[in-house]
Design an enzyme around this catalytic site. Structure first.
Site, mmCIF file in Angstrom:
data_model
loop_
_atom_site.group_PDB
_atom_site.id
_atom_site.type_symbol
_atom_site.label_atom_id
_atom_site.label_comp_id
_atom_site.label_asym_id
_atom_site.label_seq_id
_atom_site.Cartn_x
_atom_site.Cartn_y
_atom_site.Cartn_z
ATOM 1 N N CYS A 126 45.116 32.842 39.709
ATOM 2 C CA CYS A 126 44.129 32.622 40.766
ATOM 3 C C CYS A 126 42.948 31.917 40.111
ATOM 4 O O CYS A 126 42.546 32.287 38.994
ATOM 5 C CB CYS A 126 43.681 33.956 41.358
ATOM 6 S SG CYS A 126 42.294 33.802 42.494
ATOM 7 N N THR A 127 42.418 30.922 40.806
ATOM 8 C CA THR A 127 41.347 30.109 40.219
ATOM 9 C C THR A 127 40.107 30.915 39.809
ATOM 10 O O THR A 127 39.353 30.482 38.950
ATOM 11 C CB THR A 127 40.874 29.070 41.250
ATOM 12 O OG1 THR A 127 40.682 29.742 42.499
ATOM 13 C CG2 THR A 127 41.888 27.979 41.403
ATOM 14 N N HIS A 128 39.894 32.057 40.455
ATOM 15 C CA HIS A 128 38.692 32.830 40.151
ATOM 16 C C HIS A 128 38.810 33.648 38.861
ATOM 17 O O HIS A 128 37.810 33.995 38.258
ATOM 18 C CB HIS A 128 38.393 33.809 41.294
ATOM 19 C CG HIS A 128 37.772 33.158 42.479
ATOM 20 N ND1 HIS A 128 38.387 32.140 43.177
ATOM 21 C CD2 HIS A 128 36.593 33.388 43.113
ATOM 22 C CE1 HIS A 128 37.610 31.775 44.192
ATOM 23 N NE2 HIS A 128 36.519 32.512 44.169
ATOM 24 N N TYR A 148 41.642 31.762 51.252
ATOM 25 C CA TYR A 148 42.973 31.471 51.776
ATOM 26 C C TYR A 148 43.968 32.599 51.429
ATOM 27 O O TYR A 148 45.001 32.725 52.073
ATOM 28 C CB TYR A 148 43.529 30.188 51.147
ATOM 29 C CG TYR A 148 42.988 28.882 51.669
ATOM 30 C CD1 TYR A 148 41.850 28.798 52.465
ATOM 31 C CD2 TYR A 148 43.634 27.690 51.347
ATOM 32 C CE1 TYR A 148 41.381 27.572 52.916
ATOM 33 C CE2 TYR A 148 43.175 26.467 51.797
ATOM 34 C CZ TYR A 148 42.047 26.414 52.570
ATOM 35 O OH TYR A 148 41.585 25.200 53.010
ATOM 36 N N GLY A 149 43.638 33.322 50.371
ATOM 37 C CA GLY A 149 44.602 34.262 49.775
ATOM 38 C C GLY A 149 45.067 35.388 50.675
ATOM 39 O O GLY A 149 45.997 36.120 50.330
ATOM 40 N N ASP A 181 40.757 22.789 46.223
ATOM 41 C CA ASP A 181 40.895 24.250 46.217
ATOM 42 C C ASP A 181 40.385 24.781 47.547
ATOM 43 O O ASP A 181 39.740 24.060 48.319
ATOM 44 C CB ASP A 181 40.047 24.830 45.065
ATOM 45 C CG ASP A 181 40.113 26.341 44.998
ATOM 46 O OD1 ASP A 181 41.174 26.918 45.318
ATOM 47 O OD2 ASP A 181 39.096 26.975 44.641
ATOM 48 N N SER A 182 40.650 26.055 47.796
ATOM 49 C CA SER A 182 40.139 26.694 49.003
ATOM 50 C C SER A 182 38.619 26.870 48.947
ATOM 51 O O SER A 182 37.987 27.080 49.968
ATOM 52 C CB SER A 182 40.797 28.062 49.168
ATOM 53 O OG SER A 182 40.602 28.826 47.994
ATOM 54 N N CYS A 225 44.501 25.352 43.377
ATOM 55 C CA CYS A 225 44.430 26.608 44.122
ATOM 56 C C CYS A 225 45.824 27.209 44.072
ATOM 57 O O CYS A 225 46.788 26.594 44.547
ATOM 58 C CB CYS A 225 44.035 26.328 45.570
ATOM 59 S SG CYS A 225 44.115 27.770 46.652
ATOM 60 N N GLU A 276 32.883 36.155 43.142
ATOM 61 C CA GLU A 276 31.906 35.438 43.987
ATOM 62 C C GLU A 276 30.559 36.159 43.952
ATOM 63 O O GLU A 276 29.513 35.530 44.045
ATOM 64 C CB GLU A 276 32.414 35.362 45.419
ATOM 65 C CG GLU A 276 33.731 34.640 45.538
ATOM 66 C CD GLU A 276 33.632 33.285 46.200
ATOM 67 O OE1 GLU A 276 32.673 33.064 46.939
ATOM 68 O OE2 GLU A 276 34.529 32.457 45.955
ATOM 69 N N THR A 304 47.007 29.724 45.636
ATOM 70 C CA THR A 304 47.522 30.122 46.947
ATOM 71 C C THR A 304 48.135 28.914 47.662
ATOM 72 O O THR A 304 49.231 29.006 48.212
ATOM 73 C CB THR A 304 46.384 30.760 47.774
ATOM 74 O OG1 THR A 304 45.855 31.868 47.021
ATOM 75 C CG2 THR A 304 46.877 31.232 49.109
HETATM 76 N N1 DGL Z 1 41.737 29.572 45.231
HETATM 77 C C1 DGL Z 1 42.467 30.786 45.504
HETATM 78 C C2 DGL Z 1 43.600 30.916 44.506
HETATM 79 O O1 DGL Z 1 43.611 30.327 43.449
HETATM 80 C C3 DGL Z 1 41.573 32.002 45.441
HETATM 81 C C4 DGL Z 1 40.571 32.085 46.570
HETATM 82 C C5 DGL Z 1 41.202 32.225 47.934
HETATM 83 O O2 DGL Z 1 41.769 33.293 48.241
HETATM 84 O O3 DGL Z 1 41.127 31.276 48.699
HETATM 85 O O4 DGL Z 1 44.535 31.631 44.766
#
Ligand code: DGL
Length: 268
Positions: free
Chosen positions: A187-189, A45-46, A13-14, A76, A155, A78
């Site tokens: 999105c993972t979050h 990364y998004g 993941d990012s 991830c 976060e 993204t």
């Molecule tokens: N891991 C990214 C996603 O699932 C979220 C965090 C990022 O923007 O890097 O899209």
């Protein structure tokens, strides 16, 4: 050496968000070894360009392939949205990603064929969910919305905070007017916001968490390919990150659902 059933699973993941996928894997497949890579120095990364994300995804894929993983999981949204082809082209081992999993979850869940999708700007702009859902079910109406403030709010640990609640209402109210019955947390979050989002969207909308569906897909893949680890002892878990930011242990443990050990820093 080619990977065997004893080889580890590579998850990336990012940042730390993909740990929600590791958590689901640990529950479903407790005897699998897992190597996680989180690019904590370069997250998020998004909001980055497709070229940059593809370059980062290439680096991470090569890193995990050197560890002789038997499966790569793009945890991830993204990266899965814009760099999936690059990763597939590089990988001699199977690749699964959270967008395929979310798509599967949405198609299984929707009754009225109206699905909402939320994610980062890059994910939503790429239309990746629209393409994958329509490839399997062209009749489904898809209503997308980027929710870029959710990542920093998660976060920050504001999972049950009035600011997050107001932000969620603002982002989701246009979707709620569209009669959707399922909402993909693309999105993972976002799975960490599940209780708050449930409150905002109400009981009639099902939230689709791709972490669970991804773990289910891994179980099925291993059944088909015979690649499940036959060793009955609990699997080992290693975590590689590109930086250890402040509150890393705290935020990471929240995603993983347990304390984070065995964290190695990769200096790129
Ligand atoms: N891991 C990214 C996603 O699932 C979220 C965090 C990022 O923007 O890097 O899209």
């Amino acid at each position: 050496m080619s990977p065997s059933p004893h080889s580890p699973i590579g998850v990336f993941d990012s940042g730390v968000g993909g740990l929600t996928v590791v958590r689901a894997l640990m529950q479903r497949l407790p005897n699998e070894d897992i190597i996680y890579f989180g690019d904590t120095a370069r997250v998020p990364y998004g909001i980055k360009s497709v070229e940059t994300i593809s370059h980062y995804a290439t680096q991470i894929t090569e890193f995990l392939l050197e560890k002789e993983v038997k499966l790569l999981i793009v945890a991830c949204n993204t990266m899965a949205a814009v760099a999936s082809q690059v990763i597939h082209d590089l990988s001699p081992v199977p690749v699964l990603d959270v967008i395929e999993a979310g798509t599967r979850g949405a198609i299984a869940a929707t009754r009225n064929r109206q699905v909402g999708v939320i994610g980062t700007l890059t994910t939503i702009n790429s239309q990746a969910y629209v393409h994958t859902i329509h490839a399997a079910a062209p009749d489904i109406g898809i209503h997308s919305r980027a929710c870029p403030l959710f990542v920093p709010l998660v976060e920050e640990g504001w999972l049950d905070h009035e600011v997050t609640r107001l932000t969620a209402r603002e982002y989701l109210s246009p979707l709620l007017e569209l009669d959707i019955d399922s909402l993909v947390l693309g999105c993972t979050h976002y799975p960490l916001l599940t209780p708050l989002l449930k409150e905002v969207v109400g009981d009639s909308i099902q939230l689709i968490d791709s972490a669970e569906t991804t773990a289910q897909q891994v179980v099925e893949l291993f059944e088909q390919t015979g690649m499940a680890n036959p060793d009955p002892t609990p699997g080992s878990h290693q975590f590689f990150v590109t930086d250890v930011p402040q509150r890393f242990q705290d935020v990471g443990s929240r995603f993983l659902g347990q304390p984070l050990f065995h964290v190695h820093v990769v200096n790129w």
